[in-house]
Motif scaffolding. Structure first.
Motif, mmCIF file in Angstrom:
data_model
loop_
_atom_site.group_PDB
_atom_site.id
_atom_site.type_symbol
_atom_site.label_atom_id
_atom_site.label_comp_id
_atom_site.label_asym_id
_atom_site.label_seq_id
_atom_site.Cartn_x
_atom_site.Cartn_y
_atom_site.Cartn_z
ATOM 1 N N GLY A 63 0.809 -1.209 0.000
ATOM 2 C CA GLY A 63 0.000 0.000 0.000
ATOM 3 C C GLY A 63 0.840 1.255 0.000
ATOM 4 N N THR A 64 0.155 2.384 0.031
ATOM 5 C CA THR A 64 0.844 3.679 0.074
ATOM 6 C C THR A 64 0.265 4.494 1.215
ATOM 7 N N ILE B 169 -3.853 9.746 4.599
ATOM 8 C CA ILE B 169 -4.525 9.060 3.504
ATOM 9 C C ILE B 169 -3.720 7.808 3.208
ATOM 10 N N GLY C 287 -8.931 -4.009 -2.529
ATOM 11 C CA GLY C 287 -8.178 -2.809 -2.203
ATOM 12 C C GLY C 287 -9.077 -1.802 -1.516
ATOM 13 N N LYS C 288 -8.490 -0.968 -0.644
ATOM 14 C CA LYS C 288 -9.285 0.028 0.076
ATOM 15 C C LYS C 288 -8.482 1.318 0.189
ATOM 16 N N ARG C 289 -9.206 2.444 0.202
ATOM 17 C CA ARG C 289 -8.544 3.739 0.387
ATOM 18 C C ARG C 289 -9.175 4.410 1.588
ATOM 19 N N GLU D 165 -3.754 3.848 1.135
ATOM 20 C CA GLU D 165 -4.404 2.850 0.298
ATOM 21 C C GLU D 165 -3.748 1.507 0.579
ATOM 22 N N CYS D 166 -4.555 0.460 0.701
ATOM 23 C CA CYS D 166 -3.957 -0.859 0.889
ATOM 24 C C CYS D 166 -4.555 -1.861 -0.090
ATOM 25 N N PHE D 167 -3.736 -2.793 -0.524
ATOM 26 C CA PHE D 167 -4.157 -3.760 -1.538
ATOM 27 C C PHE D 167 -3.748 -5.170 -1.119
ATOM 28 N N ASN E 188 -9.188 7.887 4.196
ATOM 29 C CA ASN E 188 -8.771 9.262 4.436
ATOM 30 C C ASN E 188 -9.262 9.617 5.833
#
Lengths: 256, 414, 232
Positions: free
Chosen positions: B93-94, B103, B119-121, B105-107, B123
């Motif tokens: 993720g980032t 913020i 995957g999910k984002r 994001e993970c995958f 914030n």
């Protein structure tokens, strides 16, 4: 040779055991001793008679003390009943340990059967079948209970009924019937549950599930708002199994 | 007699040492999944906030605690090593903390085809990073096991305060404590309501030990038992929200049941002995409890009408505080072994006992996670009483609180 | 001389001692007769107790069992994918039975299938089957998913050994459709074990399995699962 010596020693020990057993029996039949005891008892009786007369003189005083003693006795009695519970608990534990032992022995014999049936398929097949049935009931009962716990009541009920039909003479037969009734009861199908509980009470009157099933019958009547039958069932329960937990429950619920 | 002797001797001969060859035990370990978690790549290198938790660390901890994975943390994505280690899936993720918020994001990927599974984002504010990471851990468990994880569940327990004991709610991993009571009185035996919105507990706040219900989000508190006697160890029925509890209204401690608002109290046990610590079965139909009716405290089961009482434990001299597994097949309890309490589980049918803890100190008050895979308990193995999590087979015992004073844990539902 | 006489006297006077002596004599007789009887043929007894065939049969199932237990675990991880990826491509959607025959034709390279055939001569040893799962989709790319289904199902597959009776092995094959969310539908027995309880337990194992949702674009999968109960 060593084997033989061992065996002889063993036989001698076993013989000695049996011998003392026989001798003990003979001692019981010993007439002279019995006569003597009889005499002693007569003497004791005479002594008691003497005591009685002297006690009667003290009767009035005693009456006063009696109430006190009565109270003491009550305490003692409750202590006793408590001790009885403790003893029955110990008994349960012993029973449990025994069952465990017998389980391991059956397991051992099963293993032997398995090994032998592998060795020579013809031998002892009959015995394996018997052992097989015994284990099946418990495992299948467990599966049905799992379904009950998972709220899969219809499925659990079918499984309990099937088990009851298949193994009507098993230890768990009344439990199966009872739990089939419970499946109905949980789903608030009181009429069906009532029939099943009744079966438990009528078919297995000496089983463990009798009081519980009878109490539940009352609750079913309550669910069907049939107050008369409810009270009748519970008074029956109280007279039939006066010492059960369920009788206490019934007493509390009927307000007696 | 000859026959008897013959039998005696044949028995002795048959039980030769050859028999022991067949007494093999089969261990039934739950197969674990190999998963790699790659450190999240930090984007927008700038004056990012440093106080916030790192989501990948939270995820690694969640997956480790879940008892379902062998977790391999990695600094960078390295497919060669993953293939070598036969790792099935990985998470990458980032993270971007440059704009005040976090913020990230993970995958979740299949390690062979590298295809994306989910995957999910997120914030979120910095203080909500842990919660967001927990949410993703649960999503990972759902995608890989078809069952929701327990990373967003909570624990209610008592915590030693300056003068008394307070009820507090923690994240399941021991973070974010929230106090439900702060009143310098003794508060004991907390339990969750079925909807996880409220907590039942015993409190001395009005001088007499009564049961109270406090809504954890509004703080509203209701007293449930009007009597002046000791009322304790409440447990709520997961189906109809009724509450079972122990009370000394009739002299010694017996089990009672009442509606969720405190009305309609009915007595369930009538023995002259001490009955306590009730706990409902997952289908809400049965209650397990402790009773010393046979001289020593043992675990019993009855149904919620008080009928069909049966004894469950026969081993050990002191067994107490039973807790039912969510699947309904097991009960965890504390059992006195050589002077200290240890956690055991027992099969409800068949009664097979398994002792899960052996460490020194008292291990008490077991409570199952909602997926039945984990058990939370309090232990004094490290001195003061802290909370621990272990797998339901006793493996992977992990300490989740420090500082001591934590007791009576109960795990919330999902 | 005086001792035995005195003993006799006292024995005559006391009925208790009389009874003891009679019982003593009887017991001694029994014990002696037994030990003599036992001495006559002690070797035969010893031989019977050891059950030599017991020892012989023990390693045999091991020889069958050891390789299948060790290998299928690894085979499962890689094989199902290969099988379904490579084979069905050639022959499109073949029926289940056709597939099976295919496998048996192709697989003799593996030791698994060969070994039992060689040892068949000794006894009527059955083919050693293992649990096996086949997914209808030929090129389903998510490898982990196979293992997760297998784990989910086999967690529930623990039938009692007693069901075997005198058999070495029983196998039941079930077929079901898997929906996107991992739900099982159209569950049926495609090959019965002819043991109703085992069949039921097989259906139960699938039904109670928590299968994860199908990853990727596939919206549905058809799965055949063979569950085996073998003597261990």
């Amino acid at each position: 040779m060593k084997e033989n010596v061992k065996k002889i020693v063993l036989a001698a020990v076993a013989g000695a055991c049996l011998l003392t057993g026989c001798a003990g029996q003979v001692a019981v039949v010993n007439r002279a001793e019995w006569e003597q005891q009889k005499q002693e008892i007569a003497a004791l009786k005479a002594g008691i008679g003497g005591l009685q007369t002297s006690v009667e003189k003290l009767h009035d005083e005693e009456m006063k003390q009696l109430k006190l003693i009565n109270a003491d006795l009550r305490v003692l009695f409750s202590d006793l009943s408590r001790n009885l519970n403790v003893v029955s608990g110990k008994l349960e534990e012993n029973q449990y340990n025994l069952e465990k032992l017998s389980k391991t022995t059956t397991q051992l014999t099963e293993r032997k059967f398995v090994v032998r049936s592998v060795a020579g398929r013809d031998s002892l097949l009959q015995d394996t079948v018997v052992a097989e049935d015994k284990v099946d009931v418990q495992k299948l009962f467990k599966i049905a209970r799992e379904d009950f716990n998972a709220k899969d009541y219809e499925r659990a009920r079918k499984e309990f009924e099937e088990l009851n039909a298949k193994f009507p003479d098993d230890n768990l037969a009344d439990d199966c019937r009872y739990w089939a009734a419970e499946c109905y009861y949980v789903q608030k199908k009181y009429k069906e549950a009532l029939e099943q509980y009744r079966e438990v009470v009528e078919k297995y009157p000496t089983g463990d599930m009798g009081p519980a099933a009878m109490f539940k019958m009352g609750l079913c009547y309550k669910g069907l708002s049939d107050k008369k039958n409810m009270e009748k069932t519970w008074t029956d329960l109280i007279s039939k199994y006066p010492n059960s937990d369920e009788a206490m429950q019934a007493k509390a619920r009927t307000g007696n | 007699m000859l026959l008897l002797l013959l039998i005696a001797i044949s028995v002795i001969q048959v039980s030769s040492p050859a028999e022991e060859l067949f007494l093999e035990s089969t261990s039934s370990g739950i197969p674990k999944m190999d998963i790699a978690v790659v450190d999240f790549v930090r984007k927008n290198l700038g004056p990012g906030s440093t106080g916030a938790a790192k989501p990948h660390e939270v995820i690694v901890n969640d997956l480790k605690l879940s008892g379902r994975f062998n977790v391999f943390p990695m600094n960078t994505l390295d497919t060669v090593t993953m293939h070598k280690k036969n790792i099935a899936v990985f998470i990458e993720g980032t993270i971007d903390q440059s704009k005040g918020n976090t913020i990230f994001e993970c995958f979740l990927h299949d390690a062979y085809s590298l295809n994306l599974i989910t995957g999910k984002r997120f914030n979120v504010k910095d203080n909500a990073v842990r919660k967001a990471a927990h949410l993703f851990s649960d999503e990972v468990v759902y995608q890989l096991f078809g069952e929701k994880g327990i990373a967003t569940t909570k624990i209610v327990c008592t915590m030693r305060g300056p003068k008394g004991k307070d009820v507090c709610v923690l994240d399941y991993d021991g973070y974010n404590p929230v106090y439900i009571t702060r009143n310098n009185y003794i508060n004991l035996t907390p339990a969750w309501s079925p909807d996880n919105q409220a907590v039942y507990y015993t409190s001395y706040r009005d001088k007499t030990p009564a049961l109270y219900k406090t809504f954890i989000y509004t703080g509203q508190t209701v007293r449930l038992t009007p009597n002046a006697m000791l009322n304790f160890s409440p447990t709520s029925n997961p189906i109809d929200s009724r509450i079972a509890f122990a009370s000394t209204v009739h002299g010694n401690s017996e089990i009672y049941i009442m509606e969720g608002d405190g009305t309609d109290i009915a007595r369930l046990t009538f023995q002259g002995s001490i009955e306590s610590s009730p706990c409902f079965s997952p289908n809400g139909y049965e209650i397990t409890f402790t009773s010393d009716r046979t001289g020593s405290p043992q675990i019993y089961i009855m149904d919620s009408e008080g009928t069909n009482v049966r004894r469950l434990t026969f081993e050990g001299k002191y067994n107490a505080s039973p807790s039912w597994s969510p699947k309904g097949d097991k009960i965890a309890y504390q059992s006195m072994v050589e002077g200290v309490f240890n956690i055991c589980t027992i099969d409800i049918e068949g009664g097979a006992v398994q002792q899960l803890t052996t460490k020194s100190g008292n291990n008490e008050h077991p409570s199952f996670s909602a997926d039945g895979r984990l058990i939370m308990f309090s232990s004094t193995r490290a001195g003061a009483s802290d909370l621990y999590i272990m797998n339901a087979d006793g493996s992977n015992q992990t300490r989740i609180t420090t500082g001591g004073g934590y007791e009576f844990p109960e795990w919330s539902g999902r | 001389m005086s001792m035995p006489a005195a003993l006799l006297e006292s024995v005559k006077r006391d009925p208790f001692k009389k009874a003891v002596t009679v019982s003593l004599v009887l017991h001694l007789f029994v014990i002696i007769s037994f030990t003599l009887h036992d001495m006559m043929k002690p070797r035969q007894v010893v031989k019977k107790a050891y059950l030599f065939d017991m020892v012989n049969t023990r390693p045999q199932p091991r020889r069958f069992a050891a390789p299948p237990v060790a290998k299928p675990r690894e085979v499962k991880k890689q094989e199902p994918a290969k099988k379904t990826v490579e084979k069905p491509k050639e022959k499109a959607i073949s029926t289940k039975k056709a597939k099976k025959e295919e496998k048996q034709k192709e697989e003799p390279k593996e030791q698994l299938q060969d070994e039992p055939k060689e040892t068949v001569q000794e006894k009527d040893a059955p083919q050693t089957l293992q649990n096996e799962m086949t997914i209808s989709q030929p090129d389903f790319p998510f490898k982990y998913y196979y293992q997760q289904i297998i784990n989910a199902v086999e967690r529930n597959w623990n039938p009692p050994q007693e069901l075997l009776g005198s058999e070495m092995q029983l196998a039941v094959e079930v077929k079901f459709r898997l929906l996107k969310n991992g739900q099982v539908t159209d569950l049926e027995i495609s090959e019965s074990s002819w043991n109703t309880i085992l069949d039921k337990l097989a259906l139960r194992a699938i039904e109670k399995a928590r299968i994860p949702p199908i990853p990727g674009d596939e919206s549905e999968l058809t799965i055949t699962y063979r569950l085996v109960l073998s003597r261990n």
